[in-house]
Design an enzyme around this catalytic site. Sequence first.
Site, PDB file in Angstrom:
ATOM      1  N   PHE A 152      -7.400 -23.540 -35.737  1.00 22.64           N
ATOM      2  CA  PHE A 152      -7.729 -22.272 -36.390  1.00 22.64           C
ATOM      3  C   PHE A 152      -8.882 -21.640 -35.636  1.00 22.64           C
ATOM      4  CE2 PHE A 152      -9.930 -19.424 -39.213  1.00 22.64           C
ATOM      5  CZ  PHE A 152      -8.898 -18.740 -39.833  1.00 22.64           C
ATOM      6  N   ASP A 237     -14.471 -24.138 -29.089  1.00 24.31           N
ATOM      7  CA  ASP A 237     -14.776 -23.366 -30.291  1.00 24.31           C
ATOM      8  C   ASP A 237     -15.635 -24.226 -31.216  1.00 24.31           C
ATOM      9  OD1 ASP A 237     -14.767 -22.184 -32.802  1.00 24.31           O
ATOM     10  OD2 ASP A 237     -12.691 -21.486 -32.672  1.00 24.31           O
ATOM     11  N   LYS A 266     -20.896 -18.758 -37.890  1.00 27.00           N
ATOM     12  CA  LYS A 266     -21.152 -19.434 -39.159  1.00 27.00           C
ATOM     13  C   LYS A 266     -22.623 -19.753 -39.390  1.00 27.00           C
ATOM     14  CE  LYS A 266     -16.480 -21.065 -40.173  1.00 27.00           C
ATOM     15  NZ  LYS A 266     -16.264 -20.223 -41.347  1.00 27.00           N
TER      16      LYS A 266
END
Length: 414
Positions: A152, A237, A266
């Site tokens: 994802f 990532d 984040k």
Amino acid sequence: MSSPVAVSDQLSGLAGSGVGSAAVLERYDQVLMKTFGTPKRVFVRGEGCYVWDAEGRRYLDLLSGLAVNALGHAHPTVLSAITGQIATLGHVSNFFATPAQVALADRLVAMAAGHRPGRVFFTNSGTEANEAAFKITRLTGRTKIIACEGAFHGRSMGALAITHSAKYREPFEPLPGEVTFVPYGDADALAAAVDGETAAVVVEPIQGENGVVVPPAGYLTRARELTAAHGALLWIDEVQTGVGRTGDWLVHRAEGVDADIVTLAKGLGNGFPIGACVAAGAAAELLGPGSHGSTFGGNPVAAIAGLAVLAVIERDGLLAHATAMGEHLVDAVGRLGHPLVAGVRGRGLLRGIVLTEPIAGAVSDAALDAGFVINAPRPDVLRLAPPLIVTATQLDGFVAALPGLLDTAREGEH
């Protein structure tokens, strides 16, 4: 002189002016696009590891807004930095530089690039950081990208192209190509896919949305070897895993791996929107003037938030604390010996409690009713990503409640 605007007047009839959740949810259903379904609660306040709903009920936040609130809610150092910066200079566009932007870029280059020269492109989210990285790969002159099953990377068209789930991808196809998916953690499959036409391999060091899946030891090292051998970029990532979440600044750097591109977001802003695409070595020179842009990316308020987060993590020893609390959680859950718990996987304070039955959604709902915020990324996995400041006592409170939550969920399912 114009009359002052009372922001509270615009909340009239909604939570924040003394009205409970029902009014907010009714209006939500009428004015918000239905991309997230019906919210489970209306939260109005947060402090430390706790949030409160519109009825005044308190919840232990063990999800951190999906691994975002690394320092918990309303952290005084972050608040002070943000308010001081926005009172001084809030936004100037990227036609101009600000000291905070440059200082944060310096920190991130040192963190992600190691001994190599590097450059940063600032964004507002992890998805946007991955979009910037995708464009960098195109400037290699190659178009083939190797991504992983279960991956994802975001919901925009470029990030979606390297995200594996069919339910996310298929409604929006055709997506940017050429992307080949290989089994996550399978070094042999990766070796068979990477060749002289490969622009980049993109990989998460831990797959959070797939249920906190950890690859075998040495997988990232092998990915580095394969990309280097074929002249391809290694794109890691770390949007969910980075900035201390796993007990290290970055998982791949802790394993001694050098990446060409690293994406972050984040926890970097503790709730203030910020992302970053960090490129090292030759990859750092591929984006040039006019090849990419962002109106808000790297504005001084976001940058000062990032600097404040990094400073607090260092000052308060939160990398070691995240490691210790993660191990404490694993041990405590293991001692339960509950038949519905198969084990706990992950690293630091990114953890997945693996269940023996597909009742994770029901357990998550039961936990919310009991005052704990967690989620179920897979039918048989509970994800916990609490603030890095969480205490052993707080974790123990959840673990003590877990057997009851599991039993309640199983009874409800049967």
